[in-house]
Design an enzyme around this catalytic site. Sequence first.
Site, mmCIF file in Angstrom:
data_model
loop_
_atom_site.group_PDB
_atom_site.id
_atom_site.type_symbol
_atom_site.label_atom_id
_atom_site.label_comp_id
_atom_site.label_asym_id
_atom_site.label_seq_id
_atom_site.Cartn_x
_atom_site.Cartn_y
_atom_site.Cartn_z
ATOM 1 N N ARG A 98 -49.322 -40.778 -10.125
ATOM 2 C CA ARG A 98 -49.032 -39.755 -9.123
ATOM 3 C C ARG A 98 -50.313 -38.968 -8.856
ATOM 4 O O ARG A 98 -51.164 -38.824 -9.744
ATOM 5 C CB ARG A 98 -47.931 -38.808 -9.617
ATOM 6 N N HIS A 153 -49.595 -41.438 -0.056
ATOM 7 C CA HIS A 153 -48.674 -41.651 -1.174
ATOM 8 C C HIS A 153 -48.408 -43.136 -1.401
ATOM 9 O O HIS A 153 -47.977 -43.537 -2.492
ATOM 10 C CB HIS A 153 -47.351 -40.921 -0.912
ATOM 11 N N ARG A 180 -49.585 -45.155 -4.581
ATOM 12 C CA ARG A 180 -48.732 -45.311 -5.770
ATOM 13 C C ARG A 180 -47.750 -46.457 -5.556
ATOM 14 O O ARG A 180 -47.500 -47.248 -6.467
ATOM 15 C CB ARG A 180 -47.986 -44.008 -6.049
ATOM 16 N N HIS A 195 -41.457 -43.647 -14.964
ATOM 17 C CA HIS A 195 -40.111 -43.451 -14.439
ATOM 18 C C HIS A 195 -39.130 -43.294 -15.596
ATOM 19 O O HIS A 195 -39.203 -44.030 -16.578
ATOM 20 C CB HIS A 195 -39.679 -44.643 -13.589
#
Length: 375
Positions: free
Chosen positions: A203, A307, A310, A333
């Site tokens: 991230r 983004h 990622r 995750h």
Amino acid sequence: MEKRTFGTVDELPSGSFRARYRGPDGRRHAKVFSTRADAWAWLATQQTDLLCKSWRAPSARSRTVGDYAEDYLARNDLRSSTRVLYAGLWQHHLAKPWADVPVDEVTPAAIRSWHAKAGRTTGPTAGAQSYRLLRAILNVAVADEAIASNPCRLRGAGTPKASRPSRALTAAEALQLAEQLGRDRRTERYRALLLVLAFGGLRFGEATALRRSDILPGGRIRIERSVRRVEGRWVVGEPKTDAGHRTVTLPAAVTAVLEEHLEKHVAAAPGALLFSTSTGSYLARSNWNSTFRRAANAIGLPAVRPHELRHTGATLAAATGATTKELMRRLGHSSPAAALLYQHAADDRDVEIARALDAMLGAVRRPSDDDPKDE
């Protein structure tokens, strides 16, 4: 005063009728009505709720959504950045329609009506976030037994519907972007960052919180923190999830670029930021987004969002045949849902490979009916 098996009804000097009963909580509960029949009807509903074990204290039911929102936003376990986000969502999207509504009057139909109207004026991300916040607030009311169940039951309403689906860059496109950043001395320091995002799947806040001491032998990066801008100041905290605490191993080619970056752009102190501005401060997401888009435009790359680096890292990892558990660990995750999305992307790629093989097979000349047959 008239008394029956359950509760009493007495006439007040004003001519109204007060219904009263003692609840299972040991407290007396009362409500005033204009007619005696209405008072007894209310008592009957309270008795029915008791028999069906769905009774809720009237005092608890009288609390509004706004009351519960105030309690929820004051929770100690909310990260400061999350609290700021939720406060903004409540103020701009939820307070006006819901603040003064008693929680026991919030129905699934009312939720559907609000959601349909909000969808015409609110962006997909803010709309999904607002729905999730409202659902979380009402979950507290459920836990307090102020309502029997949560009326937020819209399937998929908590997931933003993107204007276009995310797309993963190919490895070649990611390398092209990195090379473009390396051509300009003003952006060359961000070349390694792009490669770490694209091939490590970090991230942005995790990557920009890295320090020299987080780089371990063997091309490994230790992720222990995240940073973001909150109300004009930098806030360093834990990764987004508990699973965010992890170690990610980079490809050797990316490790080589990172080692060069350490020599040229990172101070010798263990606590020096790995990816910073030229002045050594944290890199703002807005500045990075502008830098990324200029590089993408320069090489003629189709529309791509920062983004999606990622997304790229996750999809490329899935394409290697990584298991769901391995993807979860690499990406930080806490649930398999997101990891499965990337595995599905790899499955789609496998279908494309099969189609290409079909085309190759189709190009091979097959024996025709005119060919001689073995006798």
